[in-house]
Every structure is written in C-alpha cells, then in structure tokens.
Write a protein that holds these residues in place. Sequence first.
Motif, mmCIF file in Angstrom:
data_model
loop_
_atom_site.group_PDB
_atom_site.id
_atom_site.type_symbol
_atom_site.label_atom_id
_atom_site.label_comp_id
_atom_site.label_asym_id
_atom_site.label_seq_id
_atom_site.Cartn_x
_atom_site.Cartn_y
_atom_site.Cartn_z
ATOM 1 N N LEU A 183 -11.698 -2.448 -0.253
ATOM 2 C CA LEU A 183 -10.282 -2.650 0.053
ATOM 3 C C LEU A 183 -10.102 -3.386 1.369
ATOM 4 O O LEU A 183 -9.275 -4.297 1.485
ATOM 5 N N ASP A 221 -4.644 0.385 -5.556
ATOM 6 C CA ASP A 221 -4.412 -0.686 -4.590
ATOM 7 C C ASP A 221 -3.569 -1.819 -5.166
ATOM 8 O O ASP A 221 -3.424 -1.959 -6.385
ATOM 9 N N SER A 265 0.803 -1.226 0.000
ATOM 10 C CA SER A 265 0.000 0.000 0.000
ATOM 11 C C SER A 265 0.834 1.273 0.000
ATOM 12 O O SER A 265 0.405 2.307 -0.517
#
Length: 394
Positions: free
Chosen positions: A382, A51, A40
């Motif tokens: 996410l 991502d 990340s």
Amino acid sequence: MNAAGIVVEYNPFHNGHLYHINETRRLSNADTLIAVMSGSFLQRGEPALVDKWTRTAMALHHGVDVVVELPYVFSTQKAETFAKGAIQILHHLHCQSFCFGSEDGRIEPFLETEQKLHDHKKQLGALIRAFMKEGISYPAAQTKARHELFGEHGLPLDLSKPNNILGFHYVQENTALGSPLMPLSVLRKGAGFHDMQAAGSIASATAIRSHLFSNRPIDGLMPDQAASLLSSRPLHSWEHYWPLLRYRLISMPTERLAAIYEVEEGIEGRLIQAALQNDSFHSFMEQVKTKRYTWTRLQRMMTHILTDTDKATMQSHEQVSYIRLLGMTETGRAYIRSIKKELAVPLISRTASGRHLLELDVKASRVYAAASGIPEHDTASLLEQEFSRPPLLL
C-alpha cells in the motif's frame, strides 16, 4: 464527449452500485462516466474496507471510465462539505450531468426543497443555532428547525433519509456553482442504506460488511469480478486501528488533542478517560457516545485524531485545488486528453508530481497502511503504491 458524474465510496462495490452505473448511463446518455471516489477514509469516519486501488479496479471493471479521488479534506466531513468537494470536482472535469441514488428517485423534489430552504436560510440558521445550544447534535438541530418552520411534512423531500440528504447537498452545491451540471436521480433499489438484510440480489454495503466480518457468505450480492477483487485483499475495520488510536489518545498532549479538527467543548478529557478504560474500539465508542455526539460524528473525530489533522489544516482547504487521477479505461483516457488543457486545477497522476498538494491525502494513506493485524507485505504494498503507482488503465 458527453460526460456524466457520480460520487461513490464502493465500500464495497455491490449490485446496487452496478444498477446505479447502468441507470446513470441510460438517463444521461453519456459516453463517458466519471466517478469521484473517497480515498482511504470515508464520509462516516470509517477506514475503507479495502484500499482505493482495489475499489478503483472494481469501478473500472463495471462501467466507470474515469476514477478520481475525493480528497481527505472533503471525504471525511459532514454531508454538506463532502458534497461540495465532489460536485466541484465534477464541474472541473466538465461533466454535463451528475446522477445519485436516492430514496425518492425523482429530481423534482430535490430542486423544490433546495429552493424552499434557500428562501428561508436566515430563519433556519437562527433556529439551528438555538437548538444546538440546548445540547443536541447538528443533524438533529437541522431536523428540528425544519419541522419548526415548515411542519413535519412541509417539504417536498424527506430529509430524514441518508441518500436523500446527500443528494440534496449535491443539488445545493450545484446551485451554488451556478447550476453547471444537470442533476439526475435514480431510485435506490432493494435494501436501505443501513439495512442488515439483503433484498433479493441487492444488499446494502453495511450488510455486506457485516456478512464479511462474521464469515457469512455473500454469494450473489456482488458482481463476480468485484467479489474476486475483494477476496484477494485484507479487510480493514476500526478495530485494526484501535491500538494506534488508543496510543494517540493517551499520549497526545491535551492542548494538541483540543486542536484536532472536530474535537470541541472539552470532550478531550472524556476521550482520554475512555481510552484508558477500554480494550476495543467498539466499547470505547459506546462509552463516549452521547445525544450530542453521534456515532458518526465521533468516528470522524477519531479519524482526525488518528491522522493528527488539526482545525487549521482542514479549514484552510475550502475549495478543490487539484484532482488526483486513480484509474481510467481507454474511453476515459481519451476524455481526459480532450479536456486536460482546459482544466482550472492541476490533474495529478503520480504522487511525486503533486506531493505538496497531496500532503494530507498521503498522510491518510500512510496511516491507513499502518493497520494492526494486516499482513506486513500488504502494508508495504500500500505504501509503495501510494508513491509510485500510475493510474490504473483498463
């Protein structure tokens, strides 16, 4: 099976990366290509543009067979530590070779320079420490020490170039491990590392990000599949994290701030004052940047403040202790099966099976998902993927 390794960030994937993949296969004659990819947060202390799952898909669609994550404890560090983690992982995965792009393009100058600096390690160390006492940054002290010892052009390799620097540290770590991998290098084509202009169909990732954030077209600068994947995801920048970072800076006890990794020499007071006075990340950075504290060093410091990562935590992870699998092709899956029983460290395919090892990476992913201004459904997605998603299989 013959495996070659590469170290990547794909921030984002572009035509230069595709060239690197193709050249790595040609030079190594490998039938399996393994990429160690930052998660990340990246080596220059930046949140990844998109991502890690999207970047994994980009890699798999364009010639990579296995993608594994470079842990936060290595991915957000100076070049030496970044390289150390990456090469250790490729060694654990039984790669026969590794290949990196460089401004030089030949491997011989890297090997010759590594040997020369190794032979003068003590003298260099003493000079670097002396120059840092004068108030200059560590990279500047390194450069000055080398010039003092060897003259401005006394080394076979130009270590002022960013890709040469990283490549040198890859070679250095491979030597420290007993040279288990054959090092290879390809000439970096087209635009330079930080160039803001495209050179034909190849532009730097820096230039592409600049185009994206200023709504300028990037037609032809990325492979079509990578561009399509990028267009479907929200783009992250430091400005999205400024409200959270600012809150942390002005609310964190001073003694805790001083304990954060990279926070040194009483800079915490300066950081707090600047946070109170600035409404954007960029203006904050302009105020705190000094000759000693470079933009990159400060960004890494801000990353650790954002994730509340202290010195004790980072210093307790000096060796790779696990490998997290993010994605693979059928070829990659066959390779992983062939070496799985020989691995010296755990191979983690799901967070639940290695959560105690992944604690720092999971925390970084949670913070990454907390970006301000990113649609709520993307944040939720996410977080869900971090805990439940199996490796991508192409």
